[in-house]
Design an enzyme around this catalytic site. Structure first.
Site, mmCIF file in Angstrom:
data_model
loop_
_atom_site.group_PDB
_atom_site.id
_atom_site.type_symbol
_atom_site.label_atom_id
_atom_site.label_comp_id
_atom_site.label_asym_id
_atom_site.label_seq_id
_atom_site.Cartn_x
_atom_site.Cartn_y
_atom_site.Cartn_z
ATOM 1 N N HIS A 72 46.515 30.714 37.652
ATOM 2 C CA HIS A 72 45.845 31.982 37.334
ATOM 3 C C HIS A 72 46.125 32.358 35.883
ATOM 4 O O HIS A 72 47.264 32.351 35.453
ATOM 5 C CB HIS A 72 46.353 33.105 38.243
ATOM 6 C CG HIS A 72 45.824 33.026 39.644
ATOM 7 N ND1 HIS A 72 45.425 34.126 40.359
ATOM 8 C CD2 HIS A 72 45.616 31.968 40.454
ATOM 9 C CE1 HIS A 72 44.996 33.741 41.559
ATOM 10 N NE2 HIS A 72 45.116 32.440 41.644
ATOM 11 N N TYR A 200 46.132 44.291 41.557
ATOM 12 C CA TYR A 200 47.161 45.308 41.811
ATOM 13 C C TYR A 200 46.461 46.656 41.715
ATOM 14 O O TYR A 200 45.908 46.990 40.658
ATOM 15 C CB TYR A 200 48.270 45.244 40.750
ATOM 16 C CG TYR A 200 49.176 44.037 40.857
ATOM 17 C CD1 TYR A 200 48.830 42.812 40.293
ATOM 18 C CD2 TYR A 200 50.405 44.132 41.517
ATOM 19 C CE1 TYR A 200 49.673 41.719 40.386
ATOM 20 C CE2 TYR A 200 51.258 43.032 41.610
ATOM 21 C CZ TYR A 200 50.884 41.828 41.040
ATOM 22 O OH TYR A 200 51.723 40.748 41.135
ATOM 23 N N PRO A 292 59.080 43.666 45.118
ATOM 24 C CA PRO A 292 58.185 42.527 44.859
ATOM 25 C C PRO A 292 57.014 42.805 43.912
ATOM 26 O O PRO A 292 56.275 41.881 43.557
ATOM 27 C CB PRO A 292 57.661 42.147 46.253
ATOM 28 C CG PRO A 292 57.897 43.331 47.113
ATOM 29 C CD PRO A 292 59.051 44.082 46.530
ATOM 30 N N LYS A 296 58.965 38.807 40.818
ATOM 31 C CA LYS A 296 60.065 38.214 40.039
ATOM 32 C C LYS A 296 61.180 37.552 40.852
ATOM 33 O O LYS A 296 61.934 36.742 40.314
ATOM 34 C CB LYS A 296 60.721 39.306 39.166
ATOM 35 C CG LYS A 296 59.874 39.742 37.996
ATOM 36 C CD LYS A 296 59.976 38.759 36.854
ATOM 37 C CE LYS A 296 58.783 38.836 35.933
ATOM 38 N NZ LYS A 296 57.761 37.834 36.147
ATOM 39 N N TYR A 384 55.346 39.652 32.888
ATOM 40 C CA TYR A 384 54.798 39.098 34.132
ATOM 41 C C TYR A 384 54.902 37.565 34.153
ATOM 42 O O TYR A 384 55.293 36.979 35.160
ATOM 43 C CB TYR A 384 53.337 39.541 34.309
ATOM 44 C CG TYR A 384 52.814 39.302 35.701
ATOM 45 C CD1 TYR A 384 53.097 40.186 36.736
ATOM 46 C CD2 TYR A 384 52.056 38.166 36.000
ATOM 47 C CE1 TYR A 384 52.636 39.966 38.026
ATOM 48 C CE2 TYR A 384 51.588 37.934 37.278
ATOM 49 C CZ TYR A 384 51.879 38.841 38.290
ATOM 50 O OH TYR A 384 51.421 38.615 39.563
#
Ligand code: RFL
Ligand code: PHB
Length: 390
Positions: A72, A200, A292, A296, A384
């Site tokens: 991704h 998200y 979560p 990570k 990220y």
């Protein structure tokens, strides 16, 4: 039984450590309380940072991940009825792979077994002894027999509920914790992906996350009361909630599918320092937990193992102790960075119990900022993908 490195726990941390030590000619034994079947089927994480992917590939266990995982290059942030993309690759030059944690576990177990590695499942009553001496040991029961594993080092990779952290005397340990008043309701369903990338979503009803496992299996989460029960949630109620939180004003919708798994997990931030005492070292969830939201946890476990492998190699091959002595200090830099990022993302995306209308406006202002300012987007993207400087 005797070995060089005794490892408690066959999660990603313990298995990867054993595998990497083997590649450096260092012997280890892994003791796991659950069965092979259980560890290979527990549904947990899904996002691998580039550094994690690289380490798995370089160490010869990345083939299936490369073939079956999905690369991704970005993700979407949904809020106020719109969706905005964070271009991970454009901003950082790095990407992530969506590949389930239990698949990583299967690959690592297969590699250990193929190499003739000692991996004992179903052990019980594990306890740690003599970590203040040069001859520590792990006692446990296996097939009804009391056993002892003598080793040079004990590595606690036994997750948040394990026994090894407690072997470091409480007065030498500082524990930092934040428990969140919400949890995640997770589902797995059959059906096509709702979107090419993860979404998200921040909504006044609460957070939601659209993730994936393959072209035919999807993983989704929504914020819930951690004390709620899956029985209270019919499939129809789940889909109504997902639509309400994720669908955008321009008609993009969550794609429904047949739900075959439901579970609820609590959310916690936790760090225990130091991560070592005498001949005992902790790695992964045994020493720290992140909520979560930032994806990570697994990646931090892998990062700890990388540091610890180098330190153990230096000890055995170069007769150096300095890297081992500095293990906690080195690992904790990355850990606190990830703790902050996970906390920040959690607070920005979730419905907070104490959130006044003022705080809700701040969440939206922050989302506008990270999706409009290239500098802010880059900071988020670096964190990220796991390349933020520490
Ligand atoms: P684990 O995986 O918990 O493994 C510990 C192992 O030790 C065994 N054990 C013992 N064995 C012998 N004797 C004892 N006394 C023992 N006590 C325990 C256990 O049976 C187990 O097999 O720890 P490890 O290796 O440190 O790995 C950590 C990761 O599992 C964890 O951080 C991630 O799953 C967190 N996480 C995520 N991390 C990511 O990087 N990306 C993600 O996308 C992501 N998503 C998630 C997540 C965790 C989640 N949950 C379930 C909290 C999503 C969710 C919903
Ligand atoms: C997952 O696919 O399980 C997943 C993805 C992203 C997260 C957490 C979990 O932040």
């Amino acid at each position: 039984m005797r070995t060089q490195v005794g490892i408690i726990g066959a999660g990603p941390a313990g298995l990867l450590l054993s595998h990497l030590l083997h590649l450096r000619g260092i012997e280890s034994v892994v003791l796991e309380s659950r069965t092979r079947d259980e560890i290979e089927s527990t549904i947990r994480a899904g996002v691998l940072e580039q550094g994690t992917m690289d380490l798995l590939s370089e160490s010869g266990v990345g083939e299936r991940m490369k073939a079956e995982g999905a690369l991704h290059h970005g993700f979407e942030l949904a809020f106020e009825g719109k969706r905005r993309r964070i271009d991970l690759t454009g901003l950082t030059g790095h990407s992530i792979t969506v590949y389930a944690q239990h698949e990583v576990i299967k690959d690592l177990v297969a590699a250990r077994i193929a190499a003739g590695g000692a991996l004992l499942f179903g052990v019980s009553d594990t306890s740690v002894h003599g970590i203040d001496t040069d001859t520590p040991s792990i006692r446990y029961h296996y097939n009804g027999e009391a056993c002892e594993l003598q080793c040079d080092f004990v590595i606690g990779c036994d997750g948040s509920q394990g026994v090894s952290r407690a072997a470091i005397p409480q007065d030498l340990r500082d524990d930092y914790e934040r428990v969140y008043p919400f949890g995640w309701f997770g589902i797995l369903c059959e059906g096509p992906p709702s979107s090419e990338e993860l979404i998200y979503a921040r909504h006044d009803r609460g957070f939601a996350l659209v993730s994936t496992r393959s072209q035919n299996v999807q993983r989704m989460y929504f914020q819930c009361d951690p004390k709620d029960s899956v029985e209270n949630w019919s499939d129809d109620r789940i889909w109504a909630e997902m639509h309400a939180r994720v669908d955008s004003a321009d008609g993009q919708q969550v794609v429904e599918g047949k739900i075959f798994k439901k579970n609820i997990v609590g959310m916690r931030s936790f760090v225990s320092t130091k991560m070592q005492h005498g001949r005992l070292f902790l790695a992964g969830d045994a020493a720290h937990i992140v909520p979560p939201t930032g994806a990570k946890g697994l990646n931090l476990a892998v990062a700890d193992v990388r540091v610890l492998t180098d330190a153990l190699r230096a000890f055995y091959v170069e007769n150096r102790r300095d890297l081992l002595d500095r293990y906690s200090e080195t690992a904790l830099k990355r850990i606190w960075r990830a703790e902050h990022f996970s906390y920040w993302m959690t607070r920005m995306m979730h419905r907070l119990d104490d959130a006044s209308p003022f705080e809700r406006k701040l969440q939206v202002a922050e989302l506008e900022h990270v999706t409009t300012s290239r500098t802010a987007a880059m900071a988020m993207a670096e964190n990220y993908v796991g390349v933020a400087p520490v």
